[in-house]
Write a protein that holds these residues in place. Structure first.
Motif, PDB file in Angstrom:
ATOM      1  N   ALA A  43     -12.400  22.439  -0.249  1.00 37.07           N
ATOM      2  CA  ALA A  43     -13.839  22.168  -0.320  1.00 37.07           C
ATOM      3  C   ALA A  43     -14.100  20.711  -0.679  1.00 37.07           C
ATOM      4  N   ALA A  44     -13.292  20.163  -1.568  1.00 36.62           N
ATOM      5  CA  ALA A  44     -13.455  18.760  -1.948  1.00 36.62           C
ATOM      6  C   ALA A  44     -13.189  17.838  -0.769  1.00 36.62           C
ATOM      7  N   LEU A  45     -12.186  18.165   0.042  1.00 31.44           N
ATOM      8  CA  LEU A  45     -11.907  17.371   1.238  1.00 31.44           C
ATOM      9  C   LEU A  45     -13.052  17.480   2.239  1.00 31.44           C
ATOM     10  N   ASP A  46     -13.530  18.708   2.465  1.00 28.56           N
ATOM     11  CA  ASP A  46     -14.608  18.923   3.437  1.00 28.56           C
ATOM     12  C   ASP A  46     -15.876  18.167   3.059  1.00 28.56           C
ATOM     13  N   ASP A  47     -16.134  18.078   1.752  1.00 29.89           N
ATOM     14  CA  ASP A  47     -17.347  17.400   1.273  1.00 29.89           C
ATOM     15  C   ASP A  47     -17.128  15.913   1.016  1.00 29.89           C
ATOM     16  N   ALA A  48     -15.949  15.410   1.403  1.00 27.97           N
ATOM     17  CA  ALA A  48     -15.593  13.998   1.208  1.00 27.97           C
ATOM     18  C   ALA A  48     -15.637  13.592  -0.261  1.00 27.97           C
ATOM     19  N   LYS A  49     -15.346  14.537  -1.144  1.00 27.13           N
ATOM     20  CA  LYS A  49     -15.249  14.230  -2.571  1.00 27.13           C
ATOM     21  C   LYS A  49     -13.862  13.668  -2.917  1.00 27.13           C
ATOM     22  N   VAL A  50     -12.912  13.888  -1.999  1.00 27.14           N
ATOM     23  CA  VAL A  50     -11.543  13.417  -2.170  1.00 27.14           C
ATOM     24  C   VAL A  50     -11.107  12.767  -0.866  1.00 27.14           C
ATOM     25  N   SER A  51     -10.400  11.639  -0.971  1.00 31.38           N
ATOM     26  CA  SER A  51      -9.723  11.079   0.194  1.00 31.38           C
ATOM     27  C   SER A  51      -8.229  11.252  -0.019  1.00 31.38           C
ATOM     28  N   ALA A  52      -7.524  11.707   1.007  1.00 33.84           N
ATOM     29  CA  ALA A  52      -6.091  11.959   0.901  1.00 33.84           C
ATOM     30  C   ALA A  52      -5.418  11.500   2.183  1.00 33.84           C
ATOM     31  N   SER A  53      -4.491  10.564   2.067  1.00 34.78           N
ATOM     32  CA  SER A  53      -3.791  10.050   3.234  1.00 34.78           C
ATOM     33  C   SER A  53      -2.290  10.124   3.004  1.00 34.78           C
ATOM     34  N   GLY A  54      -1.552  10.531   4.041  1.00 30.47           N
ATOM     35  CA  GLY A  54      -0.105  10.643   3.940  1.00 30.47           C
ATOM     36  C   GLY A  54       0.348  12.082   3.902  1.00 30.47           C
ATOM     37  N   GLU A  55       1.586  12.312   4.328  1.00 27.25           N
ATOM     38  CA  GLU A  55       2.091  13.686   4.444  1.00 27.25           C
ATOM     39  C   GLU A  55       2.346  14.344   3.095  1.00 27.25           C
ATOM     40  N   ARG A  56       2.422  13.557   2.033  1.00 25.43           N
ATOM     41  CA  ARG A  56       2.625  14.125   0.699  1.00 25.43           C
ATOM     42  C   ARG A  56       1.368  14.009  -0.168  1.00 25.43           C
ATOM     43  N   ALA A  57       0.230  13.869   0.471  1.00 24.37           N
ATOM     44  CA  ALA A  57      -1.017  13.692  -0.278  1.00 24.37           C
ATOM     45  C   ALA A  57      -1.797  14.993  -0.453  1.00 24.37           C
ATOM     46  N   ASP A  58      -1.241  16.103  -0.007  1.00 27.71           N
ATOM     47  CA  ASP A  58      -1.907  17.399  -0.182  1.00 27.71           C
ATOM     48  C   ASP A  58      -1.511  17.976  -1.541  1.00 27.71           C
ATOM     49  N   THR A  61       0.834  -1.198   0.000  1.00 27.18           N
ATOM     50  CA  THR A  61       0.000   0.000   0.000  1.00 27.18           C
ATOM     51  C   THR A  61       0.869   1.248   0.000  1.00 27.18           C
ATOM     52  N   PRO A  62       0.685   2.156  -0.935  1.00 28.35           N
ATOM     53  CA  PRO A  62       1.490   3.382  -0.957  1.00 28.35           C
ATOM     54  C   PRO A  62       1.269   4.211   0.309  1.00 28.35           C
ATOM     55  N   PRO A  63       2.306   4.895   0.804  1.00 27.20           N
ATOM     56  CA  PRO A  63       2.145   5.710   2.019  1.00 27.20           C
ATOM     57  C   PRO A  63       1.349   6.987   1.783  1.00 27.20           C
ATOM     58  N   ASN A  64       1.301   7.447   0.550  1.00 20.75           N
ATOM     59  CA  ASN A  64       0.573   8.678   0.218  1.00 20.75           C
ATOM     60  C   ASN A  64      -0.377   8.383  -0.935  1.00 20.75           C
ATOM     61  N   VAL A  65      -1.660   8.490  -0.649  1.00 20.10           N
ATOM     62  CA  VAL A  65      -2.666   8.134  -1.651  1.00 20.10           C
ATOM     63  C   VAL A  65      -3.744   9.214  -1.725  1.00 20.10           C
ATOM     64  N   VAL A  66      -4.080   9.599  -2.938  1.00 22.35           N
ATOM     65  CA  VAL A  66      -5.204  10.495  -3.208  1.00 22.35           C
ATOM     66  C   VAL A  66      -6.171   9.736  -4.101  1.00 22.35           C
ATOM     67  N   GLU A  67      -7.448   9.769  -3.765  1.00 19.98           N
ATOM     68  CA  GLU A  67      -8.431   9.090  -4.599  1.00 19.98           C
ATOM     69  C   GLU A  67      -9.687   9.935  -4.726  1.00 19.98           C
TER      70      GLU A  67
END
Length: 265
Positions: A241-256, A217-223
């Motif tokens: 806004a996409a994060l707040d509305d759960a339109k995007v999932s982003a995990s990891g310190e380099r996923a922003d 599993t990659p340490p930084n994932v955007v979906e």
């Protein structure tokens, strides 16, 4: 040792041509149903009305026919991933031209019919290795047609956002091509292998400098989903806004990805 250069994604020219014509046909049918009241509605594109937007879509497609009428440049200077950067320079001229076209063509049904016939005839006669003179420079015809899927899909979404219940359908191949081109543009802008961006079912790319992921599993994932990705890439939707509305999932310190978006304005 520097990472190996990624091989450009391959596209089937015949499928691209078919997708461009199919998506333009979808828009033409929908625009033909619009009343004057609906054509006067505002859009999310500044001062543009639905009428202005509908006219602009024909201009984006007519550019193919007009490019084929001009002398062939000696070489292709641009590739499809240059498109997002090249468009910003001409935003003012494009907006002015779209409004002028809308004013000069009160019969949108006739305008769409003429544009559709001209591009159909032009593509039928054009060889696949043809280089065309675009506004930004020389480009292979079939590469330029890839960029037309971005124009058509993005502005189909703009139309659907402006007109309640319009629901213009998306040709699957046009949508997939648009998503993949924008994803590959991100990877080219921020080369690296630390972050994996997933837009199922159409694209997965790795980008952003940092430790390269090799297995597991990659340490930084955007979906995200295709339309959300397109809106982020083109400035229709902000990252926060996409994060707040759960339109995007982003995990990891380099996923922003906020500093890298939008790719085109």
């Amino acid at each position: 040792m520097p990472p190996a250069r990624k091989r450009p994604r391959a596209y089937d020219p015949a499928k691209t041509r078919k997708a461009v014509l199919a998506q333009f046909g979808n828009v033409r049918e929908a625009v033909g149903t619009l009343t004057d009241e609906r054509l006067a509605l505002p859009t999310r594109l500044g001062e543009w009305s639905v009428w202005d937007l509908a006219a602009h879509i024909t201009m984006a497609v007519e550019s193919v026919s007009r490019a084929l009428e001009r002398p062939e440049p000696p070489k292709a200077e641009l590739n499809p991933l240059d498109y997002a950067s090249a468009t910003a320079t001409y935003a003012g001229a494009i907006a002015e031209g779209s409004r002028g076209l809308a004013e000069a063509n009160p019969d949108l049904v006739a305008l769409y019919a003429g544009v559709e016939q001209r591009i159909t005839d032009a593509l039928a006669a054009a060889p696949q290795d043809r280089v065309v003179d675009t506004r930004a420079g020389g480009m292979r015809l079939d590469d330029y047609l890839l960029t037309r899927t971005i124009e058509l899909v993005v502005h189909t979404d703009d139309l659907n956002a402006a007109v309640p219940g319009l629901d213009v359908p998306y040709d699957r191949h046009a949508l997939a091509t648009c998503v993949r081109l924008l994803a590959d543009t991100l990877a080219a802008r921020a080369p690296g292998g630390s972050t994996e961006v997933r837009i199922p079912p159409y694209a997965v790319v790795q980008c952003v400098e940092g430790p390269r992921h090799t297995r597991g599993t990659p340490p930084n994932v955007v979906e995200t989903d295709p339309l959300t990705w397109i809106r982020l890439a083109t400035g229709r939707l902000e990252w926060a806004a996409a994060l707040d509305d759960a339109k995007v999932s982003a995990s990891g310190e380099r996923a922003d990805l906020s500093a890298l978006l939008p790719l085109m304005g």
